[in-house]
Design an enzyme around this catalytic site. Structure first.
Site, PDB file in Angstrom:
ATOM      1  N   HIS A 227       0.830  -1.197   0.000  1.00 43.34           N
ATOM      2  CA  HIS A 227       0.000   0.000   0.000  1.00 43.34           C
ATOM      3  C   HIS A 227       0.866   1.247   0.000  1.00 43.34           C
ATOM      4  O   HIS A 227       1.857   1.323   0.718  1.00 43.34           O
ATOM      5  CB  HIS A 227      -0.906  -0.019   1.232  1.00 43.34           C
ATOM      6  CG  HIS A 227      -1.986   1.003   1.160  1.00 43.34           C
ATOM      7  ND1 HIS A 227      -1.785   2.299   1.547  1.00 43.34           N
ATOM      8  CD2 HIS A 227      -3.257   0.922   0.730  1.00 43.34           C
ATOM      9  CE1 HIS A 227      -2.908   2.981   1.371  1.00 43.34           C
ATOM     10  NE2 HIS A 227      -3.817   2.160   0.877  1.00 43.34           N
TER      11      HIS A 227
ATOM     12  N   ASP B 120      -9.831   8.500  -7.964  1.00 43.23           N
ATOM     13  CA  ASP B 120      -9.032   7.597  -7.135  1.00 43.23           C
ATOM     14  C   ASP B 120     -10.000   6.575  -6.569  1.00 43.23           C
ATOM     15  O   ASP B 120     -10.890   6.925  -5.802  1.00 43.23           O
ATOM     16  CB  ASP B 120      -8.344   8.378  -6.017  1.00 43.23           C
ATOM     17  CG  ASP B 120      -7.386   7.524  -5.197  1.00 43.23           C
ATOM     18  OD1 ASP B 120      -7.362   6.287  -5.378  1.00 43.23           O
ATOM     19  OD2 ASP B 120      -6.660   8.094  -4.372  1.00 43.23           O
ATOM     20  N   MET B 121      -9.867   5.323  -6.977  1.00 46.69           N
ATOM     21  CA  MET B 121     -10.828   4.312  -6.550  1.00 46.69           C
ATOM     22  C   MET B 121     -10.159   2.971  -6.309  1.00 46.69           C
ATOM     23  O   MET B 121      -9.069   2.709  -6.800  1.00 46.69           O
ATOM     24  CB  MET B 121     -11.919   4.138  -7.603  1.00 46.69           C
ATOM     25  CG  MET B 121     -11.398   3.650  -8.951  1.00 46.69           C
ATOM     26  SD  MET B 121     -12.676   3.234 -10.111  1.00 46.69           S
ATOM     27  CE  MET B 121     -13.084   1.576  -9.594  1.00 46.69           C
ATOM     28  N   ALA B 122     -10.839   2.159  -5.526  1.00 46.02           N
ATOM     29  CA  ALA B 122     -10.417   0.787  -5.296  1.00 46.02           C
ATOM     30  C   ALA B 122     -11.383  -0.124  -6.045  1.00 46.02           C
ATOM     31  O   ALA B 122     -12.482   0.292  -6.410  1.00 46.02           O
ATOM     32  CB  ALA B 122     -10.447   0.466  -3.805  1.00 46.02           C
TER      33      ALA B 122
END
Length: 149
Positions: free
Chosen positions: A19, A77-79
């Protein structure tokens, strides 16, 4: 970014990472210099397949930054999980419940208590996940068949 200015593109590869925080921070830096940026990273296994109990996928964040001439840049910005795990951590700190489609406990049961979250659910829900998985399975079968010829 210097490479992108000089050569038209700049590519960075990183190994043995995990991460790295909010990807939007990095693509925002590029947009402020008038550059388009795409950033992706892997993460540890933290997303269960829909209907599963054990984490199998990472949240695999994706960020995109597009500069604009007269307005603020477009930054995504995404998961690939139903929510970023940071939102679960924030809910834990705040003592508030989360939606039941964010995470599951050790038995794979969706939970609203952020302290019980063992793994995240995939984005798009079960119907979309299964459709995507079936496409991947078909493609893998198809390519396996092609390679055997």
């Amino acid at each position: 970014m210097e490479s992108a200015r000089e050569n038209g593109t700049g590519i960075v590869g990183v190994i043995n990472s995990s991460h790295c925080g909010a990807l939007s921070y990095f693509v925002q830096q590029a947009t402020e210099k008038g550059l388009l940026a795409i950033m992706m990273t892997h993460t540890d296994q933290y997303v269960v397949p829909y209907g599963g109990a054990q984490p199998f996928f990472g949240t695999n964040p994706i960020a995109l930054g597009v500069p604009a001439l007269q307005h603020k840049p477009i930054v995504l910005d995404m998961a690939t999980s139903s929510a970023a795990f940071g939102k679960v951590l924030k809910a834990r700190e705040s003592g508030v419940d989360i939606p039941d489609d964010w995470g599951v406990n050790a038995e794979g049961v969706p939970v609203t208590d952020p302290n019980e979250v063992l793994a995240m659910l995939p984005f798009g829900g079960g119907r979309h996940f299964l459709r995507y998985f079936n496409r991947l399975r078909f493609r893998a079968t198809h390519y396996t068949y092609v390679w055997k010829l």
